[in-house]
Design a protein around this motif. Structure first.
Motif: not given
Length: 510
Positions: A190-196
């Motif tokens: 999973a790519k770490p693309s979750w940010n606010m």
């Protein structure tokens, strides 16, 4: 956007797994254990995590996932009960253990190929189980063991299925976040693309698409959640937004004036102020049951909103600051865990409320909301305020809500906040307030007997309100709090300090 799905089998830590995955910058969502393989296929998760739970796999009616999920080729990590589910599903044997493990245990890592890559050979981990694998299924190998569990970590790499008997999501497990990162990023890819920042941009776009040219009424409570929603809407739809702030008579000391000032300075949209104190308090007369109080308040909010719509509308949407913990605690997620309490903005709104509901923060935790608020330019004085419940002092008053109890809760809570600010501790705690109920105790004031109220001080540390611990305050501060409350708040004879954590307690008493 890549995502990880957590199946909820009733563990008190299920929600914490989601938080830990999000801390690895990968979006994560909690779903009921019986979510169908078809639905999971539509969501296209990068990986699936089975939570722990109180059941045993050898019980007849133990919760089990759709069997087809094991055949989808999606990487799976089972934690505790989830680990035992995997052993049972693939032909192994799980039995009640003679050497139950609760609390700390030393995990000896036997294989550091992927799940434990980059970690030490020995890890202190947190166990909470009475069952264990007696025989592993064919094709599985041991990645780690403890003194009482020969297979505390297992894997079938061909199937991409992993199981661990301990809880990596709790702070008591060393390198727990690294273990989860290894599963999420390395094994599940999973790519770490979750940010606010990406969330904020996507939320504004989604609001534009969903609302179009229709009108939105945003319910403001004075807290950061609804204020953040208002700022998102303000950027998305501009003049098609109006906000309403309802004073239900259950706010903090001087709350209405402070909120009015902040909204005028930092919101472009019109704010409608409604004084409904008499209406709310009249409905709460004689009501002691906590759930009934919450539902009455939810219904009255809806009535006020409908009046506002008639006078200032038309509106097609009602916007609310509902958060992910609100949804979970209200039992709306339909998992095996029981509802803890209803939230007036989730389960309390009546069916006759004809407005469509928009909840842009419904997937976020409180700390994530604060990061969004900063990105939107909200002032720190707003961001750093302690959370305040929508039902207000009604959930901090035990038993019937009366004017005397409201006065005591307001005054005592103000003293608590003042002393925390003076001691430099206000921003180090999650929430601090006073509760009051019907219990009384004998005191002596001015050489006279006083049969007065007992005030309960509640101060907790937390990250997202799903779990919390009571704060170990300096004795001198506790003494000052007690002295000021008994001296300055009329009809209070005793002051107590709440030392229960969540769980088993909740943060608010009602």
């Amino acid at each position: 956007m890549d995502k990880i799905i957590v199946f909820d089998f009733g563990s008190q830590y299920s929600n914490l797994i989601c938080r830990r995955v999000r801390e690895a910058n990968v979006y994560c969502e909690l779903l009921p254990f019986d979510t169908s393989a078809e639905e999971i296929g539509k969501m296209r998760p990068s990986g699936i995590i089975f939570s722990g739970g109180p059941s045993s796999v050898y019980f007849k009616n133990s919760p089990r996932p759709d069997k087809k999920i094991f055949e989808m080729g999606i990487p799976i990590l089972g934690i505790c009960y989830g680990h035992q589910l995997i052993v049972d599903r693939f032909g192994g044997v799980v039995r009640k253990s003679d050497g139950r493990e609760y609390g700390h245990a030393d995990l000896i890592v036997d294989n550091k190929t992927d799940l434990f890559n980059g970690l030490a050979d020995r890890i202190k981990c947190w166990m909470s189980h009475g069952d264990a694998a007696e025989m592993l299924p064919p094709g599985f190998e041991i990645l780690g063991h403890t003194e009482n569990s020969f297979s505390a970590a297992i894997a079938n790499r061909q199937r991409k299925v992993y199981g661990i008997q301990f809880h990596p999501e709790v702070v008591h497990t060393e390198h727990g976040i690294e273990i989860l990162k290894n599963f999420v990023r390395t094994i599940s890819k999973a790519k770490p693309s979750w940010n606010m920042k990406s969330f904020t941009e996507a939320a504004i776009d989604e609001i534009k698409q969903k609302v179009g040219e229709e009108k939105v009424l945003c319910a403001l409570s004075g807290g950061i959640d609804s204020a953040t929603v208002a700022m998102l809407l303000d950027k998305a739809i501009g003049e098609n937004l109006k906000c309403v702030f309802v004073d239900h008579g259950l706010l903090r000391e001087n709350e209405s004036a402070l909120v009015s000032k902040l909204f005028k300075q930092h919101l472009q949209s019109e704010v409608i102020y409604v004084n409904a104190e008499k209406q709310f308090l009249e409905k709460l007369k004689g009501i002691s049951d906590p759930e009934m109080k919450r539902r009455i308040i939810g219904e009255e909010f809806a009535r006020v909103f409908m009046d506002v719509v008639k006078e200032n509308g038309p509106f097609q949407w009602l916007a609310q600051g509902t958060l992910y913990p609100d949804v979970i605690e209200s039992g709306v997620s339909k998992g095996p865990a029981s509802a803890i309490k209803s939230h007036h903005n989730v389960a309390g709104l009546p069916e006759w409320l004809s407005l469509k509901t928009i909840e842009p923060l419904r997937t976020l935790y409180k700390d994530e909301v604060r990061r969004v608020a900063r990105l939107l330019g909200m002032p720190n004085e707003f961001i750093q305020r302690h959370p305040f419940p929508g039902p207000g002092l009604a959930v901090r008053i035990i038993g019937e809500v009366t004017s005397e109890k409201i006065r005591i809760a307001k005054s005592a809570s103000k003293i608590i906040e003042e002393e925390l600010v003076a001691s430099g501790l206000y921003h180090n705690v999650w929430q601090a307030f006073a509760s009051v109920g019907d219990d009384r105790a004998v005191g002596v004031v001015g050489d006279q007997r006083l049969y007065g109220h007992i005030v309960i001080i509640r101060i907790v540390e937390s990250i997202d309100a799903m779990t919390a611990d009571w704060c170990r305050l300096p004795y001198d501060l506790l003494r000052r709090l007690s002295d000021r409350i008994t001296n300055e708040v009329e009809d209070v004879s005793w002051v107590t300090y709440a030392v229960s954590s969540k769980p088993p307690s909740t943060i608010e008493p009602q």
